[in-house]
Design an enzyme around this catalytic site. Structure first.
Site, short mmCIF file in Angstrom:
data_model
loop_
_atom_site.label_atom_id
_atom_site.label_comp_id
_atom_site.label_asym_id
_atom_site.label_seq_id
_atom_site.Cartn_x
_atom_site.Cartn_y
_atom_site.Cartn_z
N GLY A 82 42.15 40.93 37.20
CA GLY A 82 40.69 40.95 37.10
C GLY A 82 40.21 39.93 36.08
O GLY A 82 40.07 38.75 36.35
N GLY A 83 39.97 40.40 34.85
CA GLY A 83 39.35 39.59 33.80
C GLY A 83 39.97 38.21 33.62
O GLY A 83 39.25 37.20 33.51
N TRP A 138 37.84 39.16 41.57
CA TRP A 138 36.68 38.75 40.76
C TRP A 138 35.66 39.87 40.56
O TRP A 138 34.71 39.73 39.80
CB TRP A 138 36.01 37.52 41.39
CG TRP A 138 36.77 36.25 41.18
CD1 TRP A 138 37.89 36.09 40.42
CD2 TRP A 138 36.45 34.96 41.71
NE1 TRP A 138 38.29 34.78 40.45
CE2 TRP A 138 37.43 34.06 41.22
CE3 TRP A 138 35.44 34.47 42.53
CZ2 TRP A 138 37.42 32.70 41.55
CZ3 TRP A 138 35.43 33.12 42.87
CH2 TRP A 138 36.41 32.25 42.38
N LYS A 139 35.83 40.97 41.29
CA LYS A 139 34.88 42.09 41.18
C LYS A 139 33.45 41.57 41.37
O LYS A 139 33.24 40.67 42.18
CB LYS A 139 35.09 42.83 39.85
CG LYS A 139 36.56 43.20 39.64
CD LYS A 139 36.82 44.13 38.48
CE LYS A 139 38.31 44.42 38.39
NZ LYS A 139 38.64 45.39 37.35
N GLY A 186 41.08 46.54 32.60
CA GLY A 186 39.94 46.07 31.81
C GLY A 186 39.93 46.57 30.38
O GLY A 186 38.94 46.46 29.67
P1 PGA Z 1 41.92 43.61 34.79
O1 PGA Z 1 41.57 44.22 36.25
O2 PGA Z 1 42.93 42.52 35.00
O3 PGA Z 1 40.61 43.10 34.27
O4 PGA Z 1 42.48 44.73 33.97
C1 PGA Z 1 42.57 44.39 37.22
C2 PGA Z 1 41.98 45.04 38.45
O5 PGA Z 1 41.14 45.94 38.32
O6 PGA Z 1 42.33 44.67 39.59
#
Ligand code: PGA
Length: 255
Positions: free
Chosen positions: A234-235, A11-12, A174
């Site tokens: 991530g996203g 989730w950052k 991302g």
């Molecule tokens: P992303 O990020 O799916 O948004 O590209 C993946 C990650 O950085 O772990």
């Protein structure tokens, strides 16, 4: 070699506690059938207790996004491996490219974190990956090989099967630019060779995730590759429906 798939949400720096609680309430009913995969969620530190409590009756496991390698001391702002274990973390991401690029994290530091995590029974998810410039100048294997050698320096063969690796090409994170499944597989197979060189047959048991713009509509093709055992997302992990479709990548209605 059958390796159990592992799908992880990173989730950052997103999701406050209320949003995290809403996510889990929406997510768990959607993944009740997903018993053949490991599902992991890495919220920001402020939501670890909330998400951990919400996951208690489920098989979904809690992860942290970072850790300090020291056990305790004067390290303002940091969290120790035992603190993460106490709050219920079973996994912890280490060496994410954002931390390597923005916070000066080195493979040596990553190795210390991975070893410290294993010491308290938390499985490290060790991230590696090349930048676009490194790829375009033909240095992908050199860079990933050096990251692997450095980041796994302190790990013993006995501990190897507890490890998870994540191959995340920096140019795919991302950006919406996913590596093609074949391109990802090529690096995963290079990583597999390195792990088998380092840990002998235990290298075949280590799960290697792909990360970088994984979405519900591309996850199945990525997961079909022989050395890709999971995804670090991530996203597309920020919406319950989207991440639920990703963890159920092998459902026909999903493709
Ligand atoms: P992303 O990020 O799916 O948004 O590209 C993946 C990650 O950085 O772990």
């Amino acid at each position: 070699m059958m390796r159990r798939p592992i799908l992880a949400a990173n989730w950052k720096m997103h999701m406050d506690r209320a949003e995290a609680g809403d996510f889990i309430a929406g997510f768990l009913p959607r993944v009740e059938q997903a018993s053949a995969v490991d599902i992991v969620i890495a919220p920001p530190a402020t939501a670890l207790d909330r998400v951990g409590a919400a996951l208690e009756q489920s098989s979904v496991q809690l992860a942290a996004q970072n850790v300090n390698a020291e056990a305790k001391g004067a390290f303002t702002g940091e969290l120790s491996p035992a603190m993460l274990r106490e709050i219920g973390c079973r996994y912890c991401i280490v060496g994410h490219s954002e931390r390597r690029a923005l916070y000066g994290e080195t493979s040596e530091g990553v190795a210390a974190k991975a070893a410290a995590l294993l010491g308290v029974g938390i499985r490290p998810i060790v991230c590696v990956g090349e930048t676009l410039e490194e790829r375009e100048t033909g240095r992908t294997h050199d860079v990933v090989g050096a990251q692997l050698a450095g980041s796994l320096a302190g790990i013993t063969t006995d501990q190897a099967t507890e490890l998870v690796l994540a191959y995340e090409p920096v140019w795919a994170i991302g950006t919406g630019k996913t590596a093609t499944p074949e391109l990802a597989q090529e690096v995963h197979s290079f990583i597999r060779e390195h792990l088998c060189g380092r840990f002998a047959s235990a290298g075949n048991e280590i799960r290697i995730q792909y990360g970088g713009s994984v979405k519900p509509d591309n996850v199945a093709a990525i997961m079909a590759q022989s050395d890709i055992d999971g995804a670090l997302v991530g996203g597309a992990s920020l919406e319950p429906e989207s991440f639920a479709r990703i963890v159920q990548f092998d459902c026909p209605e999903n493709t």
